[in-house]
Design a protein around this motif. Structure first.
Motif, PDB file in Angstrom:
ATOM      1  N   TYR A 203       1.471   1.841  11.086  1.00 28.84           N
ATOM      2  CA  TYR A 203       1.913   0.514  11.502  1.00 28.84           C
ATOM      3  C   TYR A 203       3.347   0.259  11.027  1.00 28.84           C
ATOM      4  N   ASN A 206       3.963  -0.427   7.343  1.00 27.80           N
ATOM      5  CA  ASN A 206       3.752   0.657   6.381  1.00 27.80           C
ATOM      6  C   ASN A 206       5.089   1.330   6.077  1.00 27.80           C
ATOM      7  N   ILE A 223      -4.206  -3.725   1.776  1.00 26.34           N
ATOM      8  CA  ILE A 223      -5.136  -2.935   2.588  1.00 26.34           C
ATOM      9  C   ILE A 223      -6.345  -3.789   2.959  1.00 26.34           C
ATOM     10  N   PRO A 224      -6.677  -3.868   4.248  1.00 28.52           N
ATOM     11  CA  PRO A 224      -7.838  -4.683   4.648  1.00 28.52           C
ATOM     12  C   PRO A 224      -9.146  -4.167   4.058  1.00 28.52           C
ATOM     13  N   SER A 225      -9.309  -2.818   4.070  1.00 23.91           N
ATOM     14  CA  SER A 225     -10.553  -2.256   3.540  1.00 23.91           C
ATOM     15  C   SER A 225     -10.325  -0.799   3.172  1.00 23.91           C
ATOM     16  N   GLU A 227     -12.107   1.643   4.109  1.00 27.50           N
ATOM     17  CA  GLU A 227     -12.327   2.470   5.284  1.00 27.50           C
ATOM     18  C   GLU A 227     -11.046   2.643   6.102  1.00 27.50           C
ATOM     19  N   ASN A 228     -10.170   1.618   6.075  1.00 27.66           N
ATOM     20  CA  ASN A 228      -8.910   1.735   6.801  1.00 27.66           C
ATOM     21  C   ASN A 228      -8.070   2.893   6.284  1.00 27.66           C
ATOM     22  N   LYS A 231      -9.655   6.131   7.573  1.00 26.05           N
ATOM     23  CA  LYS A 231      -9.374   6.323   9.002  1.00 26.05           C
ATOM     24  C   LYS A 231      -7.931   6.767   9.220  1.00 26.05           C
ATOM     25  N   LEU A 232      -7.001   6.171   8.465  1.00 26.17           N
ATOM     26  CA  LEU A 232      -5.597   6.570   8.614  1.00 26.17           C
ATOM     27  C   LEU A 232      -5.405   8.020   8.180  1.00 26.17           C
TER      28      LEU A 232
END
Length: 564
Positions: A203, A206, A223-225, A227-228, A231-232
């Protein structure tokens, strides 16, 4: 500063002086030197007669006028030279403290142009220095310093609470080998393409930076979570695994990613995050290709142990701490010992027996594997000759060649010298190489294998089935033996896939008239399965663990005794 340029600014108002600094100086000099003469002339004109007193008076006036004119000229020249001295002063200030100049830019003569150009040049120079100090010159990405500054600006505002930051450190696997395979321009273009692909994947908020060589860092703020982040990391790995097209060539690379997350409360924490991510990256690369690894305190302990072992490893040969043990290779049909494989062991005075799984990767990484491998080959060949001199039956000696050893230009000469030094017949030596070691340069690998075969030794392809395992490649390699990797033998009874791979390798070896050895046989079931499939040889704990040379002699002696 404007007050210091008063005379210069005043003369610049006159059109005749506007574009010429020399004209200003000449005008001041002319007036200063001719004022006394003009005053004298005026006195003569205004005086009807010239008595003695009058003459003295004229001379006194002339002297005073000359002195006044000289002083006025010097003062005027001093003020006219102010633009030059100020420009020099501003240059010195910039060199000392990088303070940008505040010189006027509205004047059009030579010295005005000098001031304007100096100001403009220093500003451009300052921008260039700032770019060099903060950006990578190859990719245009921020460097480590600018990454630190931007993360600090985003996270360390006075009123903001500590914010969760994730740092992903990306390193290209085997980039040195990849870059050596191409010319420098192609390697540079590959780095640029990797940088562009990373920027296009994350993004805009970043922060992407190039640290050095093939290492890139990505900082994520707020960081939202969890898991993000995962995934990245997965997206980055899959994106980098796609081929890069450079000058019409498709170049494939893979990467590893080290990840760390922390609430950042001070600027020094950024360096700690990078250090932790680097340790995690090291662990990810050890696990294989296209892997990511989160930092944990256990990683620090592992790396500290690794550094300690590496320091101790350098002097291990000189301290005579290395040992060569031998594991028998058994004829699966007759049960006789056909060969022994030389395996190195490290007996450290403090750490005890160090696992090869710990020190061999270190030796491979730092190059110590080359002198260590030469020592193993020489020691094992001498031992095999000693067994024969003691009247024991000749057997084949199998010695592993590391990838680093195989890349040596004088490998064949070194093997020849070792055989001559130990007086071992080449027919009793087998060298094992892995598929991956051969694939770096196919043409060179085939030539080296042929040269080794011409010495009279035999060749085995180790860990077969775990690498490329291509029939096309295999037909080109002048090898005598395939060794089935232990990972297939371990669950050959319970895993149909392992059984299918093993059956295919045995059939392939039989069709190509190659010998076949199974590694890691541990129980009767595995042995029976391999025997019925026609596997020639096997080794593993079921027969014997690797043992010191003195334990091999009784095994060979027993083979000499007639069976009752």
């Amino acid at each position: 500063m404007s007050d210091q340029l008063g005379l210069y600014r005043f003369l610049a108002r006159f059109k005749v002086f506007k574009r010429s600094y020399i004209a200003k100086v000449m005008a001041v000099a002319f007036l200063g030197t001719h004022v006394p003469l003009l005053v004298l002339l005026l006195s003569f004109i205004l005086s009807p007669g010239m008595a003695l007193g009058m003459t003295l008076r004229v001379l006194l006036i002339t002297l005073l006028a000359t002195l006044a004119g000289t002083v006025a000229t010097l003062l005027a020249l001093h003020h006219l030279l102010r633009p030059v001295t100020l420009t020099s002063k501003e240059l010195q200030n910039y060199l000392r403290s990088q303070q940008l100049p505040d010189l006027p830019t509205e004047f059009a003569d030579e010295v005005g142009t000098l001031m304007a150009n100096t100001s403009q040049t220093l500003r451009k120079l300052d921008e260039l220095i700032h770019y060099i100090q903060n950006y990578d010159d190859l990719t245009g990405l921020p460097n480590r310093e600018l990454l630190r500054d931007r993360v600090a600006q985003a996270c360390l505002a006075e009123t903001a609470p500590p914010r969760l930051v994730a740092v992903l450190l990306i390193g290209i696997n085997d980039f040195v080998e990849v870059s050596h395979a191409w010319d420098p321009e192609t390697a540079s273009l590959l780095i640029r393409s990797i940088a562009q692909r990373l920027e296009n994947t994350v993004y805009p908020n970043n922060i992407v930076a190039r640290l050095e060589g093939d290492e890139f860092a990505i900082a994520l703020i707020d960081i939202p979570s969890f898991e993000n982040v995962i995934k990245l990391a997965q997206l980055l790995l899959s994106t980098l695994a796609k081929p890069f097209s450079i000058h019409g060539n498709g170049i494939h690379v893979t990467a590893g990613i080290g990840i760390t997350l922390e609430h950042l409360s001070d600027r020094n924490g950024i360096d700690l995050l990078l250090q932790q991510a680097h340790m995690a990256l090291h662990t990810a690369k050890q696990q294989g290709r296209s892997r990511y690894q989160f930092y944990s305190p256990e990683i620090t302990a592992q790396l500290q142990e690794r550094m300690l072992l590496e320091n101790e490893l350098y002097g291990a040969l000189d301290r005579q701490e290395m040992r060569v043990h031998y594991q028998p290779l058994i004829d699966l049909q007759t049960g006789e010992i056909r060969a022994v494989e030389a395996l190195v062991r490290w007996q450290h005075p403090t750490f005890g027996l160090v696992s090869p799984g710990k020190f061999i990767p270190i030796a491979e990484a730092n190059g110590f594997i080359i002198p260590l491998g030469e020592w193993i080959l020489r020691t094992a060949c001498a031992q095999n000759k000693a067994w024969q001199s003691a009247g024991l039956p000749p057997i084949r000696l199998s010695v592993n060649l590391s990838a680093r050893q195989f890349e040596q230009a004088d490998l064949v000469d070194r093997v020849r010298e070792t055989l001559q030094e130990t007086q071992l017949d080449p027919v009793h030596l087998e060298l094992e190489v892995t598929e991956s070691a051969l694939m770096n340069d196919m043409g060179r690998s085939i030539n080296t294998l042929n040269d080794l075969r011409n010495l009279g030794i035999s060749l085995a392809l180790d860990d077969f089935g775990t690498g490329y395992s291509s029939l096309n490649y295999l037909k080109q390699f002048p090898v005598n033996m395939l060794k089935i990797d232990r990972s297939f033998i371990h669950d050959i009874i319970s895993n149909p896939d392992s059984a299918a791979v093993t059956n295919a390798i045995i059939a392939l070896a039989q069709n190509l008239n190659l010998g076949i050895t199974a590694e890691g046989i541990e129980d009767e079931g595995q042995l029976t399965y391999l025997k019925t499939r026609g596997c020639h040889e096997g080794q593993g704990f079921y027969f014997s663990r690797p043992v010191p040379p003195e334990a091999i002699a009784p095994m060979l002696t027993q083979a000499l005794q007639p069976s009752s």
